[in-house]
Design an enzyme around this catalytic site. Structure first.
Site, mmCIF file in Angstrom:
data_model
loop_
_atom_site.group_PDB
_atom_site.id
_atom_site.type_symbol
_atom_site.label_atom_id
_atom_site.label_comp_id
_atom_site.label_asym_id
_atom_site.label_seq_id
_atom_site.Cartn_x
_atom_site.Cartn_y
_atom_site.Cartn_z
ATOM 1 N N LEU A 152 46.494 43.630 46.804
ATOM 2 C CA LEU A 152 45.225 43.406 47.498
ATOM 3 C C LEU A 152 44.697 42.001 47.247
ATOM 4 O O LEU A 152 44.170 41.346 48.159
ATOM 5 C CB LEU A 152 44.186 44.439 47.052
ATOM 6 C CG LEU A 152 44.221 45.784 47.766
ATOM 7 C CD1 LEU A 152 43.156 46.701 47.187
ATOM 8 C CD2 LEU A 152 44.015 45.624 49.266
ATOM 9 N N TYR A 153 44.831 41.525 46.021
ATOM 10 C CA TYR A 153 44.422 40.151 45.706
ATOM 11 C C TYR A 153 45.228 39.157 46.528
ATOM 12 O O TYR A 153 44.664 38.224 47.121
ATOM 13 C CB TYR A 153 44.615 39.897 44.217
ATOM 14 C CG TYR A 153 44.418 38.460 43.799
ATOM 15 C CD1 TYR A 153 43.151 37.901 43.717
ATOM 16 C CD2 TYR A 153 45.516 37.648 43.477
ATOM 17 C CE1 TYR A 153 42.973 36.583 43.330
ATOM 18 C CE2 TYR A 153 45.342 36.342 43.080
ATOM 19 C CZ TYR A 153 44.074 35.807 43.023
ATOM 20 O OH TYR A 153 43.905 34.504 42.646
#
Length: 248
Positions: A152-153
């Protein structure tokens, strides 16, 4: 080598109380820029502003109206906005099937939403001036196109990079064929994407990774120097993507 002088230019640095922002602010202040630091309200922001003789604006940049208010305040007080360096962001990791769904909102809100709102707020001022500089922070995973155990980062920072590269192309739209340059109202607004290609040596990272030696980490002063170099180039060229690697 032609360079632009930052004397009397007005630069907004978001995440102004943070470690990377501190290094950037010191470098730009030393180059003559007038600074406005923006961050959530707190003593750290005010102390940084006092240290550098800078203005400061307490603001929640996840809210569009507050980002617009920031731009309006800077314009009203100082008359112009020559540059925006957006350092707001956050990191979180974890395997995809184990990540708390709330992590999605936090990563995209702080890394992407704040950037969009800030750029949207300052860009009309720069278009009117026919000049400006906008920089934001992506990451090594965004540069490489993958971030295992931090998907997600990596996705959020990839969105940051794509947004800024798209902005750069948008500012060049309408370029006359064979002109070699963009229209005056847009071509003098430059964009830079910073990619720290490793861990940055900040107090927060030292606390989070007490067993890791910072010898192979990136000095935030080097990130600041790279940004200052990009911001002070003359009209003959521009630096769009700035990968900054750890020392050897």
């Amino acid at each position: 080598m032609p360079e632009r002088n930052l004397s009397d230019q007005v630069w907004v640095i978001t995440g102004g109380a943070g470690a990377i922002a501190g290094s950037v602010a010191r470098a730009f202040a030393a180059a003559g820029a007038r600074l406005v630091l923006a961050d959530v309200a707190g003593e750290a922001l005010e102390a940084r502003a006092r240290e550098l003789g800078a203005g400061f604006v307490p603001v929640d940049l996840t809210r569009a109206e507050e980002a617009e208010g920031l731009a309006q305040q800077v314009r009203a007080r100082l008359g112009r906005i020559d540059g925006l360096i957006h350092t707001v962001g956050t990191y979180a990791g974890g395997r995809v099937h184990e990540v708390d769904p709330a992590q999605y909102d936090r990563l995209f809100d702080l890394n992407v939403r704040t950037l969009f709102y800030c750029v949207r707020a300052v860009l009309p001022v720069m278009l009117e001036q026919e000049e400006g500089f906008i920089a934001g922070f992506a990451s090594g995973p965004a540069w490489r196109g993958a971030g295992p155990r931090a998907a997600l980062y990596a996705a959020a920072k990839g969105a940051v990079a794509t947004f800024l590269r798209s902005l750069d192309e948008e500012l060049r739209e309408g370029q006359p064929p064979g002109s070699g340059g963009a229209p005056p109202s847009r071509g003098r607004i430059r964009v830079a994407v910073v990619y720290p290609m490793g861990v940055v040596d900040t107090p927060a990272n030292r606390k989070a990774m007490p067993g890791a030696g910072p010898a192979g980490w990136i000095d935030p002063g080097e990130i600041a120097a790279a940004l200052l170099f990009a911001a002070t180039r003359g009209p003959g060229g521009r630096l769009l993507e700035l990968p900054v690697y750890p020392g050897r």
